[in-house]
Scaffold this active site. Sequence first.
Site, PDB file in Angstrom:
ATOM      1  N   ASP A 275       0.869  -1.153   0.000  1.00 55.77           N
ATOM      2  CA  ASP A 275       0.000   0.000   0.000  1.00 55.77           C
ATOM      3  C   ASP A 275       0.924   1.227   0.000  1.00 55.77           C
ATOM      4  O   ASP A 275       2.152   1.110   0.072  1.00 55.77           O
ATOM      5  CB  ASP A 275      -0.970  -0.018   1.189  1.00 55.77           C
ATOM      6  CG  ASP A 275      -2.201   0.828   0.910  1.00 55.77           C
ATOM      7  OD1 ASP A 275      -3.263   0.562   1.488  1.00 55.77           O
ATOM      8  OD2 ASP A 275      -2.090   1.773   0.091  1.00 55.77           O
TER       9      ASP A 275
HETATM   10  C1  GLC Z   1      -4.407   4.287  -0.087  1.00 52.05           C
HETATM   11  C2  GLC Z   1      -5.288   3.107   0.249  1.00 52.05           C
HETATM   12  C3  GLC Z   1      -5.353   2.072  -0.812  1.00 52.05           C
HETATM   13  C4  GLC Z   1      -5.254   2.737  -2.161  1.00 52.05           C
HETATM   14  C5  GLC Z   1      -3.866   3.323  -2.292  1.00 52.05           C
HETATM   15  C6  GLC Z   1      -3.686   4.052  -3.615  1.00 52.05           C
HETATM   16  O1  GLC Z   1      -3.642   4.654   1.015  1.00 52.05           O
HETATM   17  O2  GLC Z   1      -5.055   2.442   1.474  1.00 52.05           O
HETATM   18  O3  GLC Z   1      -6.588   1.363  -0.641  1.00 52.05           O
HETATM   19  O4  GLC Z   1      -5.496   1.796  -3.200  1.00 52.05           O
HETATM   20  O5  GLC Z   1      -3.551   4.189  -1.224  1.00 52.05           O
HETATM   21  O6  GLC Z   1      -4.503   5.168  -3.660  1.00 52.05           O
END
Ligand code: GLC
Length: 739
Positions: A275
């Site tokens: 993430d």
């Molecule tokens: C965010 C979220 C994740 C998302 C990623 C990209 O922090 O936790 O679900 O897909 O970043 O935006």
Amino acid sequence: MMRRNILLLLMAVLLVSCVKKDPVEAKIDALLAQMTLDEKIGQMNQLTGMGLSDDMKQQIKDGKVGSILNEVDVNIINNLQRIAVEESRLHIPLIFGRDVIHGYKTIFPIPLGQAASWNPATAEAGARVAAREASSVGIRWTFAPMVDVSRDPRWGRIAESCGEDPYMNAVFGAAMVKGFQGDSLSNTTSIAACAKHFAGYGASESGKDYNTTWIPDVQLRDVYLPPFKAAVDAGAATFMCSFNDINGVPSSGNKYLNRDILRDEWKFDGMLVSDWGSIDQLILHGVSENQKDAALKGIEAGVDMDMMGFVYISHIKSLIEEGKVKESFIDETVRNILRLKFRLGLFDHPYATPDTTAFYKPEALAAAKEAAVESAVLLKNNDILPLVGQYKSIAVVGPMADAALEQFGTWSFDAEPAHAITPLKAITDMYGKQYNIIAEPGLTFSRDSNATGIAKAVAAARKADVVLFFAGEEAILSGEAHCRADLDLPGLQNQFMSALKATGKPVVMVVMAGRPLTIENQIKDASAVLFAFHGGTMAGPALADLIFGKAVPSGKLPVTFPRMVGQIPVYYAHKNTGRPASNIVTIDKIPVGVFQTSLGNTSFHLDAGDKPMYPFGYGLSYSTFEYSKVTLSAKTIEKNQTLTAECTVTNTGKYDAKEVVQFYVRDLVASLARPVRELKGFDKVFLKAGESKTVKFEIDASNLGFWHQDKTYYAEPGEFQVWISKDSQSGEPLNFVLK
Ligand code: GLC
């Protein structure tokens, strides 16, 4: 003997050489053999869009970027892709990703709302629309479905989930994977799905985002992992790590999760992305002292791509040079990335064909409206809905009546309010000639604490025959990092409702929110309550159809509604305990001066009792349904036999309607205490007024089991109960024995 062995060896060699290597794997081999270490590491690096900055263009040209997220301009995407394909040394295309969670331009209900439809087909259709729209600008990877089982409505991301039940999240997650990925990943309208957040994120303590979790392995496997396994079985092309730690081990450094389970047990051959910065955050978690160690832990734990963490691009090379990581280890990672790109056909079709007609197609809007209709849950109806005939003037009030941006809900980056149809607009357009519509918001946004507008709205209510009060939460009050410790309607909405009630006019409350809310008193004051979650672009027309009877509510709750925050976590599949709730004495009934006794004590809250406001699976219709006694195909089944449970459901009302028939089981006695009910099936059936249908469910040892402490899954012989019912609290159980 020797001749025989040589012959056998020759046959084996011949066989192996005849078995053609998967053509994609052969292409990966060939490309990998040409790649420098820097180019391999470059594929593991994901950056957020920076437009056509010189820095980004140079990094792409130098082979330092494998993927870009959050770039949505098709011309910029094609420009950057052209640099990768035509100017980099090995011409490896980029993969562009975006959070297309419940729609790209045509926004569908939030996933929690889609789950309330209990109709996976609507979720699949919505994901298909999203894929068509997003891929038209060059986005070929979405970071969805989010299949984190969520049992805490304080957590903002419950909005993004499919609720509290593992089976429900599994069914809907698989449907969304299929919708996003279509029949073939290489189809240019397909986008790679990403099952997230792996894993246990929904168990974040106190419903606070990113918080720690404590999940015993049997619960991890019984509750939090099944939706992810279903995503693998549905062919999800990618997974994403979760931010949280499980029992002290952050997912981005968790070998047990990402290698032992995802790769070794489930044979996942897709790509695992961190993430945002979650590998770097191993330092803040306190399990790495620096970025180099975080990079080491991330790669050892099998995380293939570093989303905006900059740890792989900065430290993997030195880890290899220092002998802490073998280059062959990196090769496996790069294989996973290249495999995704080959499967998507990016080497053959790297560019998007701009198509301004791709958005808001009539069939997309129709699908979004249907999903919004099916996602609304009728919680209460004192014979006032649908509004037909007897009214002349209708007051439309509340902060959510005409709030285009808010009805999209969370994760609607690319939504366009100008294209949303609000409830007020839909009601005015559709019924403005038939009724005198009096519109007064009363509050200008859901958190509004300025009471001056309420008086005007109350005056409007007094002039009307009936009041439609659109209440709820602004979109920004749920979603990532937007958790609430108080689940009441925000701002002055409760006071607003009381003032409306005081007019004596019947009030229909329509709630648009990203989570269950504690609205017991407001429900008491309302004549009817429709809980619509955040319904997306077409929420207005959908709600108008439901309110005025062109459509009949068929939604059921995918998550338990607590009466009070203090009851959380409260969910249907709870354990019985050694003292299940009984002889409940609530706080107002305890005599003064009574001595304490430890006899007869059971499991409940003095100030809330033991029941939620509404149970999982609850939802009313404009019609009524009768369930016959359940019949079983046998009273005893062997381990290899299937039991069939049947029930005839009759529409005893005057409206043609849909009913979600639910199938639950309970393992009465086992080596571990088991939940009092577990959802094992559901069927949403359409019944004309007066029509009956027999609904059947099958079950066998393969889904009567549970995970044991020795990491094995199996059903234990013994007595079970089954229900076929309208929600998780109703119906009479029937017993059978698994031998
Ligand atoms: C965010 C979220 C994740 C998302 C990623 C990209 O922090 O936790 O679900 O897909 O970043 O935006």
